[in-house]
Each structure stands twice: as C-alpha cells, then as structure tokens.
Scaffold this motif. Structure first.
Motif, PDB file in Angstrom:
ATOM      1  N   UNK A 294      21.020  -4.108   6.672  1.00  0.00           N
ATOM      2  CA  UNK A 294      21.914  -3.827   5.560  1.00  0.00           C
ATOM      3  C   UNK A 294      21.926  -2.341   5.269  1.00  0.00           C
ATOM      4  N   UNK A 295      22.976  -1.950   4.574  1.00  0.00           N
ATOM      5  CA  UNK A 295      23.124  -0.553   4.169  1.00  0.00           C
ATOM      6  C   UNK A 295      23.624  -0.559   2.734  1.00  0.00           C
ATOM      7  N   UNK A 296      22.859   0.080   1.881  1.00  0.00           N
ATOM      8  CA  UNK A 296      23.228   0.220   0.476  1.00  0.00           C
ATOM      9  C   UNK A 296      23.477   1.686   0.180  1.00  0.00           C
ATOM     10  N   UNK A 297      24.538   1.944  -0.551  1.00  0.00           N
ATOM     11  CA  UNK A 297      24.838   3.314  -0.934  1.00  0.00           C
ATOM     12  C   UNK A 297      25.008   3.403  -2.441  1.00  0.00           C
ATOM     13  N   UNK A 298      24.753   4.586  -2.953  1.00  0.00           N
ATOM     14  CA  UNK A 298      24.845   4.822  -4.391  1.00  0.00           C
ATOM     15  C   UNK A 298      25.377   6.235  -4.609  1.00  0.00           C
ATOM     16  N   UNK A 299      26.395   6.325  -5.448  1.00  0.00           N
ATOM     17  CA  UNK A 299      26.981   7.622  -5.778  1.00  0.00           C
ATOM     18  C   UNK A 299      26.653   7.965  -7.222  1.00  0.00           C
TER      19      UNK A 299
END
Length: 119
Positions: free
Chosen positions: A18-23
C-alpha cells in the motif's frame, strides 16, 4: 490553519502493498516532523513511522524492514509505503505533523484512512 489531507488505503490482500500520502497546507512544511500512526479496533493509537525535515526516520519494530516513509518538502507531502502486509496491519492510519517532541509542541492530525488487510 494547518490541514492534513490523506489519500490511499483501502482493502489489500495479505502480502500486498500500500501507499499512503498526506499533504500539509497552511504552514511551512519544513517546520514539521511528519509521521504516520495507526489505530486498530480496541487498541491505542501507535506510531508507524516518522521523518524529520532533514530526512532522518524512525520506524516501529512491527513495520521495520517492510515500510518506507519519505517526504517531498517541495510538494508538502509525506508518503508511507508498506509491503508484505499482514492482517494485523489492519487499522485506521493517521497522518501526523508536529513541531517537535516537547510538551510545547503543536500537533496536528489528519482525518484518518482505513486500511484493511484480508487474510
């Protein structure tokens, strides 16, 4: 006003990735230690990984060796990649931004994103 917006997550098969991103918006990104925490049902929220503005990282023992956290200071983004996922990785994952680890630190949280790993 600092805001954290997460993306990624969902349903993943055991052994998958999985890949989680946060801005982050509303404040200079480089001022924050960025991290990912998770909370499974009936359990306390726990650290997954964090990364300092200079790139130094720390991982929980439970994810060490199968997770990578990195940040893009130009895009105000922190990303968590995890592989070899296990059912015990199932949790709500929260993005975190903090100015430091002192008691005076300003701390911010994203809304959370569900990750479910099927066995």
């Amino acid at each position: 006003q600092v805001q954290l917006v997460e993306s990624g997550g969902g349903l993943v098969e055991s052994g998958g990735s999985l890949r989680l991103s946060c801005v982050l918006s509303g404040s200079p990104f480089s001022a924050y230690v960025m991290g990912w925490y998770r909370q499974a049902p009936g359990k306390e929220r726990e650290l997954v990984a964090h990364i300092f503005s200079g790139g130094r990282t720390k991982y929980a023992d439970s994810v060490k060796g199968r997770s990578t956290i990195f940040r893009d200071n130009a895009q105000n983004t922190v990303t968590l990649e995890m592989n070899s996922l296990k059912p015990e990785d199932t949790a709500v994952y929260y993005c975190n931004a903090r100015t430091s680890f002192s008691v005076e630190a300003s701390i911010y949280w994203g809304q959370g994103t569900q990750v479910t790993v099927s066995s």
